[in-house]
Design an enzyme around this catalytic site. Structure first.
Site, short mmCIF file in Angstrom:
data_model
loop_
_atom_site.label_atom_id
_atom_site.label_comp_id
_atom_site.label_asym_id
_atom_site.label_seq_id
_atom_site.Cartn_x
_atom_site.Cartn_y
_atom_site.Cartn_z
NE ARG A 57 -4.01 1.88 2.28
CZ ARG A 57 -4.40 2.59 3.34
NH1 ARG A 57 -3.78 2.41 4.51
NH2 ARG A 57 -5.35 3.48 3.23
CG HIS A 61 -1.47 5.41 0.06
ND1 HIS A 61 -2.15 5.92 1.14
CD2 HIS A 61 -2.34 4.56 -0.53
CE1 HIS A 61 -3.37 5.39 1.21
NE2 HIS A 61 -3.50 4.55 0.21
CG ASN A 89 -1.35 8.88 3.43
OD1 ASN A 89 -1.70 7.85 2.84
ND2 ASN A 89 -0.68 9.86 2.83
CG HIS A 188 -8.29 -3.67 -1.22
ND1 HIS A 188 -9.30 -2.74 -1.37
CD2 HIS A 188 -7.17 -2.95 -0.98
CE1 HIS A 188 -8.80 -1.53 -1.24
NE2 HIS A 188 -7.51 -1.61 -1.01
C1 HEM Z 1 -9.26 1.52 -5.87
C2 HEM Z 1 -9.16 2.43 -4.96
C3 HEM Z 1 -8.71 2.13 -3.55
C4 HEM Z 1 -9.33 2.53 -2.42
C5 HEM Z 1 -10.59 3.38 -2.32
C6 HEM Z 1 -8.58 1.99 -1.31
C7 HEM Z 1 -8.90 2.19 0.01
C8 HEM Z 1 -8.32 1.52 1.07
C9 HEM Z 1 -8.73 1.63 2.44
C10 HEM Z 1 -9.82 2.56 2.97
C11 HEM Z 1 -7.96 0.78 3.17
C12 HEM Z 1 -8.05 0.53 4.67
C13 HEM Z 1 -7.27 1.60 5.41
C14 HEM Z 1 -7.58 1.62 6.89
O1 HEM Z 1 -8.69 1.30 7.27
O2 HEM Z 1 -6.68 2.01 7.67
C15 HEM Z 1 -7.06 0.14 2.27
C16 HEM Z 1 -6.11 -0.81 2.63
C17 HEM Z 1 -5.23 -1.38 1.75
N1 HEM Z 1 -5.05 -1.04 0.43
FE1 HEM Z 1 -6.32 0.07 -0.68
N2 HEM Z 1 -7.53 1.27 -1.79
C18 HEM Z 1 -7.56 1.32 -3.16
C19 HEM Z 1 -6.63 0.78 -4.02
C20 HEM Z 1 -5.51 0.10 -3.62
C21 HEM Z 1 -4.41 -0.25 -4.48
C22 HEM Z 1 -4.30 0.14 -5.94
C23 HEM Z 1 -3.52 -0.94 -3.72
C24 HEM Z 1 -2.18 -1.52 -4.10
C25 HEM Z 1 -1.85 -1.85 -5.32
C26 HEM Z 1 -4.07 -1.04 -2.39
C27 HEM Z 1 -3.53 -1.74 -1.35
C28 HEM Z 1 -4.06 -1.81 -0.08
C29 HEM Z 1 -3.60 -2.73 0.94
C30 HEM Z 1 -2.57 -3.82 0.73
C31 HEM Z 1 -4.31 -2.44 2.11
C32 HEM Z 1 -4.13 -3.09 3.49
C33 HEM Z 1 -3.00 -2.37 4.20
C34 HEM Z 1 -2.67 -2.88 5.58
O3 HEM Z 1 -3.24 -3.86 6.06
O4 HEM Z 1 -1.77 -2.26 6.22
N3 HEM Z 1 -5.26 -0.37 -2.37
N4 HEM Z 1 -7.28 0.62 1.00
#
Ligand code: HEM
Length: 315
Positions: A57, A61, A89, A188
């Site tokens: 992630r 970002h 973030n 995800h």
């Molecule tokens: C399509 C639009 C996207 C949205 C709206 C989005 C939104 C989010 C949100 C809200 C979270 C949870 C954050 C939290 O609750 O603290 C999250 C986690 C995550 N996102 Fe996305 N995301 C998107 C695309 C992506 C992309 C493109 C990637 C990587 C290529 C990605 C990788 C991740 C990962 C791996 C997590 C888990 C991180 C952790 O457990 O520390 N996301 N994302």
């Protein structure tokens, strides 16, 4: 005419900085860079599988805010405001200690050579591999920014409340296609999200499996402010395995975020979600290709920017 056309082509090639990234960028200047990063990532993910998700992630970002230039890693100081307090973030992105540790190890083998932006790109790939996902050839040669942009981080990182049209538009603004959106969202399949980011979906949306909503409501109270930080897996079936279960979950209407379920909601991306759910090899191939495309977003190259000595601050 023909020669002015070729001048134009050459100018276009020169303007596209991604053409300057190369998979062998460090093979002479730091032949041990890739192995050093991989060993550190593998150890960190073995200690805590979620770290693989957090590192993946961080690269996303980074790339979505003024390009893949490690701007996300810059700490705030008395005279400098970075991106870490931006809404998507703050209290959410993690992995900085691991990145600092990788950077220290890489500096020890090759001082002032490997950028933090490239470390993020390689760490993202090695994280996916460590959790059982596909590999791809990371393009290298990015340099690190001396700036960051808080307001761009707030405007350009997609929110989990977006609908399909706005998700598509947010990716299009970065030169990413609808296929890239659907493939990259497969990230995800690992990691966790906080209640405040999925509360609206499990209580108010209609395209939600009722049993799944009940399950997630148990640890995410309806009232805003209650249990906001409670965590749930983004992939309800195999949270620490990089597989295609994210898409089978979507078919079962068990996507955790509103934005996830938007990809399978009767719209233009339903077909691709079905394809990735049924054909993991297609997902793996498209995910790797999309990661390379995302990694090409506006890198600093040549003499632009700098090679930071510590990823959290400019030299
Ligand atoms: C399509 C639009 C996207 C949205 C709206 C989005 C939104 C989010 C949100 C809200 C979270 C949870 C954050 C939290 O609750 O603290 C999250 C986690 C995550 N996102 Fe996305 N995301 C998107 C695309 C992506 C992309 C493109 C990637 C990587 C290529 C990605 C990788 C991740 C990962 C791996 C997590 C888990 C991180 C952790 O457990 O520390 N996301 N994302």
């Amino acid at each position: 005419m023909a020669s002015s056309l070729s001048v134009l082509v050459i100018l276009c090639l020169a303007a596209s900085a991604s053409a300057q990234l190369s998979p062998t960028f460090y093979s002479r200047s730091c032949p041990r860079a890739m192995a050093t990063i991989k060993a550190a990532v593998t150890a960190a993910v073995a200690r805590e599988p979620r770290m693989g998700a957090s590192l993946l992630r961080l690269h996303f970002h980074d790339c979505f805010v003024q390009g893949c230039d490690a701007s996300v890693l810059l700490n705030d100081t008395a005279t400098f405001t970075g991106e870490q307090t931006a809404l998507p973030n703050v209290g959410s992105i993690r992995g900085f200690t691991v990145v600092d540790n990788i950077k220290a190890q890489v500096e020890a083998v090759c001082p002032r050579t490997v950028s933090c932006a490239d470390i993020l790109a390689v760490a993202a790939r090695d994280s996916v591999v460590a959790l059982g996902g596909p590999s791809w050839r990371v393009l290298l040669g990015r340099r690190d920014s001396t700036t960051a942009n808080l307001s761009l981080a707030n405007s350009d990182l997609p929110a989990p409340t977006l609908d399909l049209a706005n998700l598509t538009a947010a990716f299009a603004r970065k030169g990413l296609s609808r296929t890239d959106l659907v493939a990259l969202s497969g990230a995800h399949t690992i990691g966790l999200a906080q209640c405040l980011n999925f509360r609206g979906h499990i209580y108010n949306d209609t395209n939600v499996n009722p049993a799944f909503a009940t399950l997630r409501r148990a640890n995410c109270p309806a009232a805003a402010g209650n249990g906001d930080g409670n965590l749930a897996p983004l992939d309800t079936t195999t949270a620490t395995v990089f597989d295609n279960a994210y898409y089978t979950n979507l078919l079962a209407r068990s996507g955790l975020l509103h934005s996830d379920q938007q990809l399978f909601n009767g719209g233009a991306t339903d077909g691709l979600v079905r394809t990735y759910a049924s054909t993991p090899t297609r997902f793996n191939r498209d995910f790797g290709a999309a990661m390379i495309t995302m990694g090409n977003i506006s890198p600093l190259t040549g003499s632009q920017g700098q090679i930071r000595l510590a990823c959290s601050r400019v030299n």
